[in-house]
Design an enzyme around this catalytic site. Structure first.
Site, PDB file in Angstrom:
ATOM      1  N   LYS A  38      14.636  -0.982   5.026  1.00 10.11           N
ATOM      2  CA  LYS A  38      14.658   0.332   5.693  1.00 10.11           C
ATOM      3  C   LYS A  38      15.777   0.371   6.737  1.00 10.11           C
ATOM      4  CE  LYS A  38      10.862   0.587   3.436  1.00 10.11           C
ATOM      5  NZ  LYS A  38      10.887   1.115   2.094  1.00 10.11           N
TER       6      LYS A  38
ATOM      7  N   ASP B 182      -0.845  -6.277   2.461  1.00 11.81           N
ATOM      8  CA  ASP B 182      -0.644  -5.105   3.317  1.00 11.81           C
ATOM      9  C   ASP B 182      -1.920  -4.889   4.126  1.00 11.81           C
ATOM     10  OD1 ASP B 182      -0.201  -2.413   4.340  1.00 11.81           O
ATOM     11  OD2 ASP B 182       1.313  -2.195   2.769  1.00 11.81           O
TER      12      ASP B 182
ATOM     13  N   ALA C 157       0.832  -1.220   0.000  1.00  7.95           N
ATOM     14  CA  ALA C 157       0.000   0.000   0.000  1.00  7.95           C
ATOM     15  C   ALA C 157       0.867   1.270   0.000  1.00  7.95           C
ATOM     16  CB  ALA C 157      -0.906  -0.011   1.230  1.00  7.95           C
ATOM     17  N   PRO C 158       0.434   2.339  -0.665  1.00  8.45           N
ATOM     18  CA  PRO C 158      -0.841   2.498  -1.379  1.00  8.45           C
ATOM     19  C   PRO C 158      -0.879   1.844  -2.759  1.00  8.45           C
ATOM     20  CG  PRO C 158       0.436   4.528  -1.512  1.00  8.45           C
ATOM     21  CD  PRO C 158       1.214   3.593  -0.629  1.00  8.45           C
ATOM     22  N   GLY C 159       0.281   1.368  -3.269  1.00  5.74           N
ATOM     23  CA  GLY C 159       0.173   0.584  -4.497  1.00  5.74           C
ATOM     24  C   GLY C 159       1.086   0.992  -5.636  1.00  5.74           C
ATOM     25  N   GLY C 160       2.100   1.794  -5.358  1.00  2.00           N
ATOM     26  CA  GLY C 160       3.018   2.231  -6.430  1.00  2.00           C
ATOM     27  C   GLY C 160       3.690   1.060  -7.129  1.00  2.00           C
TER      28      GLY C 160
ATOM     29  N   ASP D 157       8.534  -3.976   0.181  1.00  2.00           N
ATOM     30  CA  ASP D 157       8.873  -2.580   0.509  1.00  2.00           C
ATOM     31  C   ASP D 157       8.261  -2.249   1.871  1.00  2.00           C
ATOM     32  OD1 ASP D 157       9.845   0.003   0.127  1.00  2.00           O
ATOM     33  OD2 ASP D 157       8.106   0.676  -1.009  1.00  2.00           O
TER      34      ASP D 157
HETATM   35  C1  LIG Z   1       6.797   2.442   2.066  1.00  2.00           C
HETATM   36  S1  LIG Z   1       5.187   1.814   2.207  1.00  2.00           S
HETATM   37  C2  LIG Z   1       5.090   0.831   0.759  1.00  2.00           C
HETATM   38  C3  LIG Z   1       4.896   1.626  -0.474  1.00  2.00           C
HETATM   39  C4  LIG Z   1       4.534   0.778  -1.670  1.00  2.00           C
HETATM   40  N1  LIG Z   1       5.651  -0.045  -2.118  1.00  2.00           N
HETATM   41  C5  LIG Z   1       4.084   1.621  -2.840  1.00  2.00           C
HETATM   42  O1  LIG Z   1       4.757   1.604  -3.864  1.00  2.00           O
HETATM   43  O2  LIG Z   1       3.045   2.273  -2.731  1.00  2.00           O
HETATM   44  C6  LIG Z   1       5.350   0.646   3.479  1.00  2.00           C
HETATM   45  C7  LIG Z   1       4.149  -0.250   3.705  1.00  2.00           C
HETATM   46  O3  LIG Z   1       4.544  -1.314   4.566  1.00  2.00           O
HETATM   47  C8  LIG Z   1       3.357  -1.753   5.182  1.00  2.00           C
HETATM   48  N2  LIG Z   1       3.650  -2.673   6.282  1.00  2.00           N
HETATM   49  C9  LIG Z   1       4.231  -2.423   7.469  1.00  2.00           C
HETATM   50  N3  LIG Z   1       4.260  -3.563   8.208  1.00  2.00           N
HETATM   51  C10 LIG Z   1       3.684  -4.533   7.456  1.00  2.00           C
HETATM   52  C11 LIG Z   1       3.416  -5.908   7.640  1.00  2.00           C
HETATM   53  N4  LIG Z   1       3.734  -6.526   8.777  1.00  2.00           N
HETATM   54  N5  LIG Z   1       2.837  -6.580   6.639  1.00  2.00           N
HETATM   55  C12 LIG Z   1       2.527  -5.979   5.481  1.00  2.00           C
HETATM   56  N6  LIG Z   1       2.742  -4.681   5.251  1.00  2.00           N
HETATM   57  C13 LIG Z   1       3.311  -3.973   6.218  1.00  2.00           C
HETATM   58  C14 LIG Z   1       2.695  -0.458   5.590  1.00  2.00           C
HETATM   59  O4  LIG Z   1       1.309  -0.655   5.845  1.00  2.00           O
HETATM   60  C15 LIG Z   1       2.965   0.430   4.379  1.00  2.00           C
HETATM   61  O5  LIG Z   1       1.859   0.430   3.524  1.00  2.00           O
END
Ligand SMILES: C[S@@+](CC[C@H](N)C(=O)[O-])C[C@H]1O[C@@H](n2cnc3c(N)ncnc32)[C@H](O)[C@@H]1O
Length: 354
Positions: A308, A243, A224-227, A279
């Site tokens: 990260k 997510d 999320a959000p889905g890029g 991600d």
């Molecule tokens: C940097 S954002 C991802 C952006 C995404 N790659 C995009 O292109 O839109 C990080 C995401 O990691 C998710 N997240 C954190 N802990 C998580 C978990 N245990 N399982 C799945 N998603 C997780 C968060 O909800 C957040 O949406």
């Protein structure tokens, strides 16, 4: 599996206010502003005898066997010239040095300034010098289509125009970390792209020999959000987006996207995927353990993951992440790089045995 030994911490020297000259034969590395200490430390750990040259510039006596994670690009220094000469004199000296030191054959000539406020103010100067040097080199040696540099066996020649000094270096294009000037591989943000994150994925895919295609199954952890999901769908792939957070409504409606609204730590695939993308904004060692589980269980053939690194001491974490992925997860051909679009994070790619 024994834990990897973490080398002793390195005393990081201050960054010189004015860029220091480098010595021919040494390696010049650039990095993201503020990441000089991390680059310096990994070069020291690799026994490459680094020296801080200035903002975003570190040199080393040797090239380490593994490309440094925090380096955007690396070139072998051919000349280090004081910038106070006239532009004509500088261009003459550089062209003569290139003709002397760069093996016969095609070359791609580029110029960059350090990616810092002082460096960015010198962009016009760098462009003018590049044109002046280009005019003094035989036109039939200059390859304009940079993207062909590797297959054409060309040499990448870079002019680093820094405050007070111009450094000239080269590297065979096949060994170059990046074909973009100074490793600044800017990806264009497409109109329908929902997040900056999408550009991280595009940059990671540019560096791979192949990419996800039509009909392949991709699992996107932390989607999320889905890029990333949106970019994968645009390539014709089917995406399982995992997510707990919501996806953009238009993606949630996409027939080739399945949204599993739960934690990636609780999810297991019904059948193996072609690609695993990740991600997730979560602790790097726990993410690495999760990716290792996918590797051990053969749940995916290819991996692209953004790790990260919000902590101060990043290198010890990266040693552990690498160990977990390769030794515990069996992931092979691992690359780990801080890409141009990465901030406090690095991108990992790997694959399972074919
Ligand atoms: C940097 S954002 C991802 C952006 C995404 N790659 C995009 O292109 O839109 C990080 C995401 O990691 C998710 N997240 C954190 N802990 C998580 C978990 N245990 N399982 C799945 N998603 C997780 C968060 O909800 C957040 O949406």
């Amino acid at each position: 599996m024994p834990l990897p030994a973490i080398p002793p911490r390195v005393k990081i020297p201050p960054i010189p206010a004015a860029t220091l000259p480098s010595q021919p034969g040494r390696w010049l590395w650039t990095c993201r502003a503020g990441f000089e200490p991390h680059l310096f430390e990994e070069l020291e750990w690799a026994g490459a005898s680094p020296r801080m040259l200035g903002e975003v510039l570190v040199e080393s006596e040797k090239r380490p066997p593994e490309p440094p994670v925090f380096a955007r690009t690396g070139i072998r220094v051919q000349a280090s010239l004081p910038a106070e000469q006239s532009p004509e004199q500088l261009a003459e000296s550089i062209a003569a040095r290139v003709a002397e030191t760069v093996p016969a054959g095609l070359l791609v000539l580029q110029a960059f300034t350090p990616d810092s406020p002082a460096g960015n103010r010198m962009a016009d100067e760098a462009d003018a010098l590049l044109e002046a040097v280009r005019a003094r080199l035989p036109a039939d040696r200059l390859l304009e289509e940079t993207w062909r540099a590797r297959e054409a066996g060309a040499t990448l020649v870079e002019l680093c125009v820094a405050p007070g000094v111009v450094l000239v270096g080269s590297v065979p294009a096949r060994e170059a970390l990046s074909l973009s000037p100074g490793g600044r591989q800017r990806m264009r943000r497409s109109g329908d792209s929902p997040s900056r994150a999408a550009m991280k994925l595009e940059e990671a895919l540019v560096n791979l020999p192949f990419e996800p295609g039509r009909g392949e199954v991709c699992v996107d952890l932390g989607a999320a959000p889905g890029g990333w999901t949106q970019r994968l769908v645009a390539r014709g792939a089917r995406v399982i987006a995992v997510d707990p957070a919501k996806l953009m409504p238009e993606l949630a409606r996409q027939p080739r996207v399945e949204h599993i609204q739960e934690s990636a730590f609780a999810y297991s695939p019904e059948e193996p995927a072609d690609w695993l993308f990740c991600d997730m904004a979560w602790r790097p060692l726990e993410v690495a353990q999760l990716l290792a589980k996918w590797g051990r269980r053969g749940w995916a053939s290819h991996l692209v993951a953004n790790i990260k690194l919000p902590m101060k001491d990043k290198n010890p974490i990266l040693v552990r992440v690498r160990h977990i992925l390769t030794q515990e997860g069996g992931w092979q051909g691992l690359t780990m790089r801080q890409l141009y679009h990465d901030r406090d994070e690095v991108t990992v790619t790997a694959h399972k045995a074919i």
